[in-house]
Write an enzyme that holds these catalytic residues in place. Structure first.
Site, mmCIF file in Angstrom:
data_model
loop_
_atom_site.group_PDB
_atom_site.id
_atom_site.type_symbol
_atom_site.label_atom_id
_atom_site.label_comp_id
_atom_site.label_asym_id
_atom_site.label_seq_id
_atom_site.Cartn_x
_atom_site.Cartn_y
_atom_site.Cartn_z
ATOM 1 N N GLY A 1 -21.736 18.191 -1.167
ATOM 2 C CA GLY A 1 -20.784 17.746 -0.149
ATOM 3 C C GLY A 1 -21.475 17.598 1.190
ATOM 4 C CG ASP A 2 -20.303 19.046 4.229
ATOM 5 O OD1 ASP A 2 -19.228 18.479 4.493
ATOM 6 O OD2 ASP A 2 -20.396 20.255 3.985
ATOM 7 C CG HIS B 1 -14.902 12.719 4.611
ATOM 8 N ND1 HIS B 1 -14.402 11.874 3.658
ATOM 9 C CD2 HIS B 1 -15.354 13.816 3.953
ATOM 10 C CE1 HIS B 1 -14.539 12.443 2.462
ATOM 11 N NE2 HIS B 1 -15.102 13.616 2.615
ATOM 12 N N GLY C 1 -16.134 24.731 10.547
ATOM 13 C CA GLY C 1 -17.056 25.215 11.579
ATOM 14 C C GLY C 1 -18.070 26.226 11.056
HETATM 15 P P1 GDP Z 1 -19.059 14.057 4.593
HETATM 16 O O1 GDP Z 1 -18.183 15.239 4.371
HETATM 17 O O2 GDP Z 1 -19.861 13.700 3.383
HETATM 18 O O3 GDP Z 1 -18.330 12.877 5.141
HETATM 19 O O4 GDP Z 1 -20.133 14.493 5.700
HETATM 20 P P2 GDP Z 1 -19.851 15.348 7.056
HETATM 21 O O5 GDP Z 1 -19.163 14.461 8.028
HETATM 22 O O6 GDP Z 1 -19.207 16.635 6.738
HETATM 23 O O7 GDP Z 1 -21.331 15.707 7.493
HETATM 24 C C1 GDP Z 1 -22.249 14.758 7.862
HETATM 25 C C2 GDP Z 1 -22.665 14.992 9.320
HETATM 26 O O8 GDP Z 1 -23.848 14.298 9.583
HETATM 27 C C3 GDP Z 1 -21.665 14.450 10.310
HETATM 28 O O9 GDP Z 1 -21.666 15.279 11.433
HETATM 29 C C4 GDP Z 1 -22.193 13.068 10.656
HETATM 30 O O10 GDP Z 1 -21.803 12.632 11.929
HETATM 31 C C5 GDP Z 1 -23.676 13.302 10.578
HETATM 32 N N1 GDP Z 1 -24.476 12.165 10.113
HETATM 33 C C6 GDP Z 1 -24.168 11.243 9.159
HETATM 34 N N2 GDP Z 1 -25.197 10.424 8.936
HETATM 35 C C7 GDP Z 1 -26.194 10.829 9.754
HETATM 36 C C8 GDP Z 1 -27.561 10.420 9.956
HETATM 37 O O11 GDP Z 1 -28.058 9.491 9.324
HETATM 38 N N3 GDP Z 1 -28.281 11.110 10.878
HETATM 39 C C9 GDP Z 1 -27.768 12.148 11.581
HETATM 40 N N4 GDP Z 1 -28.557 12.770 12.460
HETATM 41 N N5 GDP Z 1 -26.498 12.573 11.417
HETATM 42 C C10 GDP Z 1 -25.737 11.931 10.507
HETATM 43 MG MG MG Z 2 -17.848 17.103 5.132
#
Ligand code: GDP
Ligand code: MG
Length: 426
Positions: free
Chosen positions: A11-12, A40, A304
């Protein structure tokens, strides 16, 4: 096109960010499993948003968003999320948001159950599941016990309210056993009145809607929550979520079990992160972990919580790609590794001296030790790269190595959180 966007890891991985980017050519974006335990993050010209229940397509003006029947929906949370987005200038109406009549309602007592059980487990075994405490496991249990409420019931509250007393009596048998205060029929009806009424206008037969949309030639994207290793069947049970995070489930959880996906895009992170408990073989500890966590800002979007981190895990990722049937990969957060002279990769697991390259059964994982290999880093800022040619040789080598080790083409590489910070590789 019927495309699934799914997580390869724990995830994430940046699914929200990739859905926001790739949904440009799609008419519909659909969430098909899970609930408000998702976080997300999307950063685009409209601002920064963290979506829990709403599909990431909600930020595009021309996209219709669907919450499918495989989801569990906390009514209060959804009302709050809609209000929050509206306050940020996003227009939300029954035109661009459709909620399946068959989707399950997460009840406040499910959240209470989650709390009671995590606390009991922590006390009794010292090993809680690391739940997000949003009621997800209990509400899915109610679904399979056929004791849950469904969104479509909000359209006929007279019938709905007749079901409440018996469900409340049944649920209180459990709540009392934990020594907690029983819930009342009035409380439950009040929850439906306060939050359900506001949402009733979005409720519809999303299967019918999606079938028509596909007949008209529209493109539909399915947005998964979490990753393969958190899947209820294929993941690290019991440290998983309680839903199917797998791409193949998308047509079922969205409302179109009669349709087949055209393709599956797996979102894979350039290193590893894992929020919550459970085996995480490639895990870094101490200073090494702190450095990577800070560089990647790895704190849970929904909770968080500091995320556990480690280098890229070939064994787990190859398994994730297989589970997701991924045709192509979007490799995210490559820029996070900019600072490293040398980058580690977990290429194998060592089980009592035996080298494992296939992801084993969960119990076996506890005894596995990671085998790390080092490759040369690029040690420069790649956040401004927009073409393959802009990337330093070492970054291209890293991408090629992951492709080779995982056996899947990497089509997109993301080098920043903003919508346009990505490279299309071919
Ligand atoms: P999800 O749950 O799969 O949608 O992912 P999350 O949003 O929980 O975590 C991904 C984090 O990485 C978020 O804070 C995004 O803004 C950040 N993020 C996504 N792609 C990139 C990237 O290519 N580079 C960086 N530095 N941050 C990214
Ligand atoms: Mg996430």
């Amino acid at each position: 096109m019927l495309t699934s966007i799914c997580g390869i890891n724990w995830g994430d991985e940046g699914k929200g960010r990739m859905v926001d980017l790739l949904s440009e050519n799609y008419d519909v974006v659909c969430r098909y499993q899970g609930g408000n335990n998702a976080g997300h993050t999307v950063i685009n010209e409209k601002g920064k948003f963290i979506l829990n229940l709403l599909p990431s397509g909600i930020l595009r003006d021309n996209v219709v968003n669907v919450l499918g029947c495989g989801m569990v929906i906390d009514l209060k949370h959804l009302c709050g999320e809609i209000d929050r987005l509206r306050a940020g200038g996003i227009i939300i109406s029954p035109e661009n948001l459709k909620i399946s009549d068959k989707a399950i309602i997460t009840m406040p007592y499910n959240v209470l159950q989650d709390e009671m059980e995590e606390d009991r487990l922590a006390k009794a075994t010292g090993k809680p599941y690391g739940s997000t405490r949003r009621g997800i496991a209990p509400v899915y249990a109610d679904k399979y016990m056929k004791k849950a409420f469904r969104m479509g019931e909000l359209l006929n509250t007279e019938l709905l309210y007749k079901r409440v007393p018996d469900i409340v009596a049944w649920k209180n048998m459990t709540i009392r056993a934990y020594g907690f205060k029983p819930v009342t029929v009035d409380e439950v009806i009040d929850y439906f009145e306060t939050y359900g009424r506001q949402l009733a206008k979005f409720v519809t037969d999303t299967g019918l809607y999606l079938n028509k949309a596909v007949e008209e030639g529209k493109n539909v994207m399915f947005e998964a929550q979490l990753g393969a290793l958190r899947d209820i069947d294929y993941g690290i049970v019991p440290y998983t979520s309680s839903s199917s995070t797998i791409a193949a489930y998308a047509p079922i959880g969205a409302g179109v079990p009669n349709l087949r996906l055209t393709n599956s895009v797996g979102i894979m992170k350039a290193y590893s992160s894992c929020v919550g408990a459970g085996p995480f073989t490639c895990e870094y500890f101490g200073k090494k972990a702190d450095r990577l966590r800070e560089l990647g800002s790895e704190y849970g979007a929904a909770t968080g919580r500091p995320r556990r981190v480690g280098p890229f895990d070939v064994v787990a990722s190859r398994y994730g790609i297989r589970c997701q049937g991924a045709d192509e990969i979007a490799l995210t957060k490559l820029d996070v590794l900019d600072d490293y002279d040398e980058i580690e990769i977990c290429t194998h697991y060592n089980l009592h001296g035996k080298v494992l390259d296939e992801f084993p059964f969960t119990d076996v994982l506890d005894d596995c030790k990671p085998v790390f290999e080092k490759v040369k880093g690029w040690h420069c800022d790649i956040t401004g790269c927009r073409k393959k040619e802009d990337l330093p040789k070492e970054a291209l080598d890293y991408i090629a190595l992951l492709e080779k080790l995982c056996g899947c083409k990497i089509k997109y590489v993301s080098v920043g959180a903003e919508r346009d910070a990505f490279i299309e590789m071919y």
